[in-house]
Design a protein around this motif. Structure first.
Motif, PDB file in Angstrom:
ATOM      1  N   GLU A  75      -8.746  -1.912 -11.588  1.00 17.11           N
ATOM      2  CA  GLU A  75      -9.299  -0.934 -10.645  1.00 17.11           C
ATOM      3  C   GLU A  75      -8.390  -0.789  -9.429  1.00 17.11           C
ATOM      4  O   GLU A  75      -8.837  -0.473  -8.337  1.00 17.11           O
ATOM      5  CB  GLU A  75     -10.708  -1.339 -10.225  1.00 17.11           C
ATOM      6  N   GLY A  76      -7.136  -1.027  -9.598  1.00 17.35           N
ATOM      7  CA  GLY A  76      -6.175  -0.901  -8.518  1.00 17.35           C
ATOM      8  C   GLY A  76      -4.781  -1.098  -9.062  1.00 17.35           C
ATOM      9  O   GLY A  76      -4.580  -1.268 -10.261  1.00 17.35           O
ATOM     10  N   GLU A 117       0.834  -1.199   0.000  1.00 18.54           N
ATOM     11  CA  GLU A 117       0.000   0.000   0.000  1.00 18.54           C
ATOM     12  C   GLU A 117       0.870   1.251   0.000  1.00 18.54           C
ATOM     13  O   GLU A 117       0.561   2.236  -0.684  1.00 18.54           O
ATOM     14  CB  GLU A 117      -0.932  -0.008   1.211  1.00 18.54           C
ATOM     15  N   GLN A 136      -8.072   7.525  -9.441  1.00 19.15           N
ATOM     16  CA  GLN A 136      -8.676   7.241  -8.143  1.00 19.15           C
ATOM     17  C   GLN A 136      -8.102   8.149  -7.059  1.00 19.15           C
ATOM     18  O   GLN A 136      -8.834   8.679  -6.221  1.00 19.15           O
ATOM     19  CB  GLN A 136      -8.442   5.784  -7.762  1.00 19.15           C
ATOM     20  N   ARG A 179      -5.955   1.183  -3.416  1.00 22.30           N
ATOM     21  CA  ARG A 179      -6.365  -0.154  -3.842  1.00 22.30           C
ATOM     22  C   ARG A 179      -5.186  -0.896  -4.464  1.00 22.30           C
ATOM     23  O   ARG A 179      -4.607  -0.441  -5.434  1.00 22.30           O
ATOM     24  CB  ARG A 179      -7.509  -0.072  -4.859  1.00 22.30           C
ATOM     25  N   HIS A 228      -7.242   4.836   1.522  1.00 23.14           N
ATOM     26  CA  HIS A 228      -7.151   3.381   1.369  1.00 23.14           C
ATOM     27  C   HIS A 228      -6.824   3.045  -0.083  1.00 23.14           C
ATOM     28  O   HIS A 228      -7.707   2.702  -0.871  1.00 23.14           O
ATOM     29  CB  HIS A 228      -8.469   2.710   1.781  1.00 23.14           C
TER      30      HIS A 228
END
Length: 347
Positions: free
Chosen positions: A329-330, A123, A161, A306, A304
């Motif tokens: 999507e991440g 992350e 994002q 992704r 957060h």
């Protein structure tokens, strides 16, 4: 006898993902002012596809073979001479552009940002390029103000994002352009979705947007400029359309040059191209300051990021095919300590 083993993701020649290979390499030694890190996580970026296809200006002078890897979170396992600000076992981060898709690598101690204890390495790695780009676009380049109406292109991508999340925290009114299948994600991130296949974003908002962030390029730059209100700002930061169409680097550079000419047109609209490397070169202190701020947001649970998948070294080639196909999507994050699926089956 040293039993540590280094493996790296090497580009043999410019081209598609098939030009990547994982090879054994000498274990590097930290020189004066350097540290060696055991790589815990290294992001796989869309920018890596530009580098691999010889479409990235910052690496245009480099010739293969070289090791890929734009960013790194690692644990220090060796200190070079004259390094006093870090100790063995510290976790650190850096944006390297090349060389970090590896099990071990050396880094300049003066370039490092400490990674707070307890953060997930994968992350944390997502923040170094994608979220840093978004943060600096918002606060260093566009200098956004609460209430501004902002359009984010490619809103389902990693930078997109981050722009929506950080833009929401800044009090912006947000619209996110993407394909219709990503509409739920964009709403979840606090923006109004615009479906590229069904809607013309240039006519979505009467009066126009205050700011448009565009990482797609080609004719999209022109249309993004048209979607601005009088006095609005277009922040371009990429040209994924050119990569997909396999355009030459000179073509993309011409798109960027045209942006600055548009700023001379009547109407007071402005346009410019943001480069994270150019920004870091001009303001190195900003990079460390902004990355520390992002790490603090991650540690507090305010953001957060992704992670689409954590992958092993042996899965990097397949990961590059997935990057080029789009639709993630991440973020894909390389974690060299992970065993490959082949090793897992053997075990």
């Amino acid at each position: 006898m040293n039993d540590l083993r280094n493996r790296v993701v090497q580009l043999r020649r410019f081209g598609g993902p098939e030009q990547l290979e994982v090879v054994d390499a000498p274990l590097p030694e930290a020189g004066p002012g350097e540290v060696r890190v055991r790589v815990l996580a290294s992001g796989l970026e869309y920018t890596d596809t530009l580098i691999r296809r010889h479409l990235y200006p910052q690496t245009a002078s480099r010739r293969p073979p070289f090791v890929m890897g734009y960013d790194v979170v690692g644990e220090i396992d060796q200190l070079g001479d004259r390094v006093s600000e870090f100790k063995l076992g510290d976790r650190v981060a850096d944006m390297t552009v090349l060389g970090s898709n590896a099990a071990y690598r050396t880094l300049q101690a003066s370039h490092l940002t400490p990674v707070p204890a307890g953060l997930d390495a994968a992350e944390a790695a997502t923040l170094i390029l994608s979220w840093m780009t978004a943060y600096q676009l918002l606060h260093r380049a566009a200098k956004v103000q609460p209430g501004q109406r902002v359009l984010v292109h490619g809103a389902a991508g990693a930078v997109g994002q981050a722009l929506l999340v950080l833009g929401g925290m800044a009090g912006l009114q947000l619209w996110g352009g993407a394909y219709g299948k990503h509409a739920a994600l964009i709403r979840e991130l606090g923006a109004t979705p615009i479906d590229y296949q069904r809607e013309d974003f240039t006519h979505v908002l009467p009066g126009g947007f205050d700011v448009v962030f565009d990482g797609i390029g080609d004719d999209g730059y022109r249309r993004s400029f048209a979607a601005l209100r009088r006095g609005g700002l277009l922040c371009a930061y990429g040209y994924s359309a050119g990569v997909q169409d396999q355009r030459r680097m000179t073509t993309m550079l011409m798109w960027i040059a045209r942006l600055y000419l548009w700023s001379w047109l009547p109407g007071g609209k402005r346009a410019f191209f943001y480069s994270i490397n150019a920004m870091r070169l001009r303001h190195p202190g900003w990079f460390t300051e902004d990355l520390k701020r992002l790490f603090a947001l991650l540690a507090s649970g305010a953001i957060h990021p992704r992670v689409a998948e954590r992958i092993s070294l042996d899965e990097v080639v397949e990961a590059h095919w997935r990057l080029e196909a789009g639709g993630l999507e991440g973020k894909l994050v390389l974690c060299p300590d992970l065993s490959s699926p082949r090793d897992q089956r053997a075990a």
